[in-house]
Design a protein around this motif. Structure first.
Motif, PDB file in Angstrom:
ATOM      1  N   LEU A 105     -40.457  69.502  -4.168  1.00  0.00           N
ATOM      2  CA  LEU A 105     -41.134  70.890  -4.130  1.00  0.00           C
ATOM      3  C   LEU A 105     -42.188  71.294  -4.925  1.00  0.00           C
ATOM      4  CD1 LEU A 105     -37.603  72.427  -3.188  1.00  0.00           C
ATOM      5  CD2 LEU A 105     -39.007  71.188  -1.660  1.00  0.00           C
ATOM      6  N   LYS A 106     -42.456  70.264  -5.843  1.00  0.00           N
ATOM      7  CA  LYS A 106     -43.448  70.637  -6.812  1.00  0.00           C
ATOM      8  C   LYS A 106     -44.729  70.999  -6.231  1.00  0.00           C
ATOM      9  CE  LYS A 106     -41.168  68.006 -10.247  1.00  0.00           C
ATOM     10  NZ  LYS A 106     -41.480  66.307 -11.210  1.00  0.00           N
ATOM     11  N   THR A 107     -44.909  70.477  -4.751  1.00  0.00           N
ATOM     12  CA  THR A 107     -46.301  70.700  -4.213  1.00  0.00           C
ATOM     13  C   THR A 107     -46.065  72.054  -3.275  1.00  0.00           C
ATOM     14  OG1 THR A 107     -47.842  69.791  -2.780  1.00  0.00           O
ATOM     15  CG2 THR A 107     -45.668  69.198  -2.208  1.00  0.00           C
ATOM     16  N   VAL A 108     -47.388  72.748  -3.152  1.00  0.00           N
ATOM     17  CA  VAL A 108     -47.454  73.756  -2.246  1.00  0.00           C
ATOM     18  C   VAL A 108     -48.287  73.361  -0.875  1.00  0.00           C
ATOM     19  CG1 VAL A 108     -47.223  75.387  -3.909  1.00  0.00           C
ATOM     20  CG2 VAL A 108     -49.519  74.600  -3.155  1.00  0.00           C
ATOM     21  N   SER A 109     -48.549  71.782  -0.854  1.00  0.00           N
ATOM     22  CA  SER A 109     -49.238  71.374   0.234  1.00  0.00           C
ATOM     23  C   SER A 109     -48.360  71.012   1.365  1.00  0.00           C
ATOM     24  CB  SER A 109     -50.154  70.294  -0.143  1.00  0.00           C
ATOM     25  OG  SER A 109     -50.536  69.637   0.951  1.00  0.00           O
ATOM     26  N   ARG A 110     -48.649  71.055   2.642  1.00  0.00           N
ATOM     27  CA  ARG A 110     -47.658  70.640   3.766  1.00  0.00           C
ATOM     28  C   ARG A 110     -47.727  69.134   4.045  1.00  0.00           C
ATOM     29  NH1 ARG A 110     -47.388  75.736   7.672  1.00  0.00           N
ATOM     30  NH2 ARG A 110     -47.738  77.612   6.256  1.00  0.00           N
ATOM     31  N   GLU A 111     -48.811  68.620   3.593  1.00  0.00           N
ATOM     32  CA  GLU A 111     -49.251  67.275   3.570  1.00  0.00           C
ATOM     33  C   GLU A 111     -48.505  66.139   2.807  1.00  0.00           C
ATOM     34  OE1 GLU A 111     -53.619  67.014   3.679  1.00  0.00           O
ATOM     35  OE2 GLU A 111     -53.841  68.303   5.360  1.00  0.00           O
ATOM     36  N   GLY A 112     -47.932  65.269   3.400  1.00  0.00           N
ATOM     37  CA  GLY A 112     -47.592  64.140   2.542  1.00  0.00           C
ATOM     38  C   GLY A 112     -45.717  64.129   2.345  1.00  0.00           C
ATOM     39  N   LEU A 113     -45.482  65.416   2.704  1.00  0.00           N
ATOM     40  CA  LEU A 113     -44.047  65.711   2.690  1.00  0.00           C
ATOM     41  C   LEU A 113     -43.106  64.610   3.680  1.00  0.00           C
ATOM     42  CD1 LEU A 113     -43.738  69.445   2.161  1.00  0.00           C
ATOM     43  CD2 LEU A 113     -43.368  67.833   0.403  1.00  0.00           C
ATOM     44  N   GLY A 114     -43.760  64.174   4.676  1.00  0.00           N
ATOM     45  CA  GLY A 114     -42.942  63.347   5.719  1.00  0.00           C
ATOM     46  C   GLY A 114     -42.592  62.009   4.860  1.00  0.00           C
ATOM     47  N   GLN A 115     -43.292  61.655   3.615  1.00  0.00           N
ATOM     48  CA  GLN A 115     -42.873  60.507   3.217  1.00  0.00           C
ATOM     49  C   GLN A 115     -41.530  60.753   2.366  1.00  0.00           C
ATOM     50  OE1 GLN A 115     -45.988  59.091   0.508  1.00  0.00           O
ATOM     51  NE2 GLN A 115     -47.592  59.879   1.908  1.00  0.00           N
ATOM     52  N   GLY A 116     -41.201  62.051   2.183  1.00  0.00           N
ATOM     53  CA  GLY A 116     -40.074  62.198   1.514  1.00  0.00           C
ATOM     54  C   GLY A 116     -38.764  62.693   2.169  1.00  0.00           C
ATOM     55  N   ARG A 144     -35.643  76.562   1.388  1.00  0.00           N
ATOM     56  CA  ARG A 144     -36.909  75.825   1.173  1.00  0.00           C
ATOM     57  C   ARG A 144     -37.749  75.598   2.476  1.00  0.00           C
ATOM     58  NH1 ARG A 144     -34.433  70.481  -1.391  1.00  0.00           N
ATOM     59  NH2 ARG A 144     -33.181  72.267  -2.483  1.00  0.00           N
ATOM     60  N   GLU A 145     -38.695  76.304   2.525  1.00  0.00           N
ATOM     61  CA  GLU A 145     -39.806  76.176   3.820  1.00  0.00           C
ATOM     62  C   GLU A 145     -39.923  74.755   4.049  1.00  0.00           C
ATOM     63  OE1 GLU A 145     -43.279  78.649   6.149  1.00  0.00           O
ATOM     64  OE2 GLU A 145     -42.677  78.953   3.950  1.00  0.00           O
ATOM     65  N   HIS A 146     -40.101  74.068   2.792  1.00  0.00           N
ATOM     66  CA  HIS A 146     -40.515  72.619   2.717  1.00  0.00           C
ATOM     67  C   HIS A 146     -39.714  71.822   3.728  1.00  0.00           C
ATOM     68  CE1 HIS A 146     -42.036  74.249  -0.875  1.00  0.00           C
ATOM     69  NE2 HIS A 146     -42.804  73.176  -1.161  1.00  0.00           N
ATOM     70  N   ALA A 147     -38.515  72.207   4.261  1.00  0.00           N
ATOM     71  CA  ALA A 147     -37.994  71.204   5.024  1.00  0.00           C
ATOM     72  C   ALA A 147     -38.624  71.270   6.353  1.00  0.00           C
ATOM     73  CB  ALA A 147     -36.458  72.004   5.411  1.00  0.00           C
ATOM     74  N   ALA A 148     -39.110  72.342   6.823  1.00  0.00           N
ATOM     75  CA  ALA A 148     -39.743  72.422   8.219  1.00  0.00           C
ATOM     76  C   ALA A 148     -40.935  71.556   8.017  1.00  0.00           C
ATOM     77  CB  ALA A 148     -39.977  73.987   8.689  1.00  0.00           C
ATOM     78  N   TRP A 149     -41.736  71.886   6.899  1.00  0.00           N
ATOM     79  CA  TRP A 149     -42.994  71.223   6.655  1.00  0.00           C
ATOM     80  C   TRP A 149     -42.697  69.751   6.487  1.00  0.00           C
ATOM     81  CZ3 TRP A 149     -45.022  74.147   1.833  1.00  0.00           C
ATOM     82  CH2 TRP A 149     -45.338  75.379   2.092  1.00  0.00           C
ATOM     83  N   ALA A 150     -41.756  69.371   6.095  1.00  0.00           N
ATOM     84  CA  ALA A 150     -41.417  67.897   5.959  1.00  0.00           C
ATOM     85  C   ALA A 150     -41.166  67.036   7.372  1.00  0.00           C
ATOM     86  CB  ALA A 150     -40.287  67.636   4.938  1.00  0.00           C
ATOM     87  N   LEU A 151     -40.424  68.131   8.173  1.00  0.00           N
ATOM     88  CA  LEU A 151     -40.140  67.532   9.696  1.00  0.00           C
ATOM     89  C   LEU A 151     -41.362  67.273  10.403  1.00  0.00           C
ATOM     90  CD1 LEU A 151     -36.827  69.483  10.213  1.00  0.00           C
ATOM     91  CD2 LEU A 151     -37.098  66.979   9.775  1.00  0.00           C
ATOM     92  N   LYS A 152     -42.248  68.227  10.176  1.00  0.00           N
ATOM     93  CA  LYS A 152     -43.439  68.260  11.072  1.00  0.00           C
ATOM     94  C   LYS A 152     -44.451  67.104  10.551  1.00  0.00           C
ATOM     95  CE  LYS A 152     -45.128  71.331  13.445  1.00  0.00           C
ATOM     96  NZ  LYS A 152     -46.421  72.565  13.673  1.00  0.00           N
ATOM     97  N   ASP A 153     -44.434  67.124   9.283  1.00  0.00           N
ATOM     98  CA  ASP A 153     -45.214  66.045   8.660  1.00  0.00           C
ATOM     99  C   ASP A 153     -44.770  64.638   9.033  1.00  0.00           C
ATOM    100  OD1 ASP A 153     -47.489  65.733   6.924  1.00  0.00           O
ATOM    101  OD2 ASP A 153     -46.385  64.473   5.688  1.00  0.00           O
TER     102      ASP A 153
END
Length: 209
Positions: free
Chosen positions: A30-41, A77-86
């Motif tokens: 969650l240290k990033t504010v970018s939506r890209e690359g989160l799929g790796q995690g 965390r909105e990152h959950a949706a970002w990660a799924l899409k990524d």
């Protein structure tokens, strides 16, 4: 946000219940504010197993995830949706979701379909070998075996998903109506314009001093 009216293809036949957002995307991502690359995690702990479903060649890259009840619970965390899409997931099918996750999914163009557990069980069996189709036009989930499961969705959310409108896009789409309203208010209440002008002058004066 891209418009979506249909999602079809392979599906991860997971079905796990009570999957929280920390499982979807661990906190150290969650240290990033970018939506890209989160799929790796995404599902990092699950993917430590070499035989995990998400890296299985038979299912890797599937656009649909079939999950169990209470999907997306836990932190907001909105990152959950970002990660799924990524990682390429465009839709989730589950019996229920956390309210916050459901809202985040909608805002990011991720389709969240609610179906009863018997339908989930059937789709998990089908997805092991065959594709699944989600159609927002007909509000159905279908399979090559004539399965047809109807689902419901808030009409406003459905319209936004199909037109590809997030909150910013929705506002811009109503730019003409907003401008008209502001003009009518300015004509009907001219003193508001004077007050705003006075406030602007005051702010400018404070900056000079």
């Amino acid at each position: 946000m891209e418009p979506v009216s249909k999602v079809e293809g392979g599906a991860y036949p997971w079905g796990a219940k009570n999957i929280d957002t920390d499982i979807i995307i661990p906190a150290h991502w969650l240290k990033t504010v970018s939506r890209e690359g989160l799929g790796q995690g995404a599902f990092e702990a699950v993917r430590q197993d070499p035989d995990n479903l998400f890296d299985d060649p038979a299912h890797a890259g599937s656009p649909i995830l079939i999950a169990g009840e209470n999907f997306g619970c836990g932190s907001s965390r909105e990152h959950a949706a970002w990660a799924l899409k990524d990682m390429g997931i465009r839709a989730v099918i589950a019996p229920s979701y956390s309210d916050i996750f459901s809202g985040n999914a909608f805002k990011n163009g991720l389709v969240a379909v609610v179906l009863p557990q018997p339908a989930i069980d059937r789709l998990i069996e089908v997805a092991k070998t065959d594709p699944v189709t989600i159609d927002l036009e007909t509000m159905t989930v279908t399979t090559p075996f004539q399965d047809r499961f109807a689902f419901e969705m808030d009409p406003f959310r459905r319209e936004c998903l199909m037109e590809g409108l997030d909150e910013v896009g929705l506002t811009l789409a109503r730019d003409t109506a907003i401008s008209k309203y502001e003009s009518e208010v300015a004509d009907a209440r001219p003193w508001l314009k004077r007050e705003r002008a006075d406030e602007s002058l005051a702010v400018a004066g404070n900056r000079r001093t």
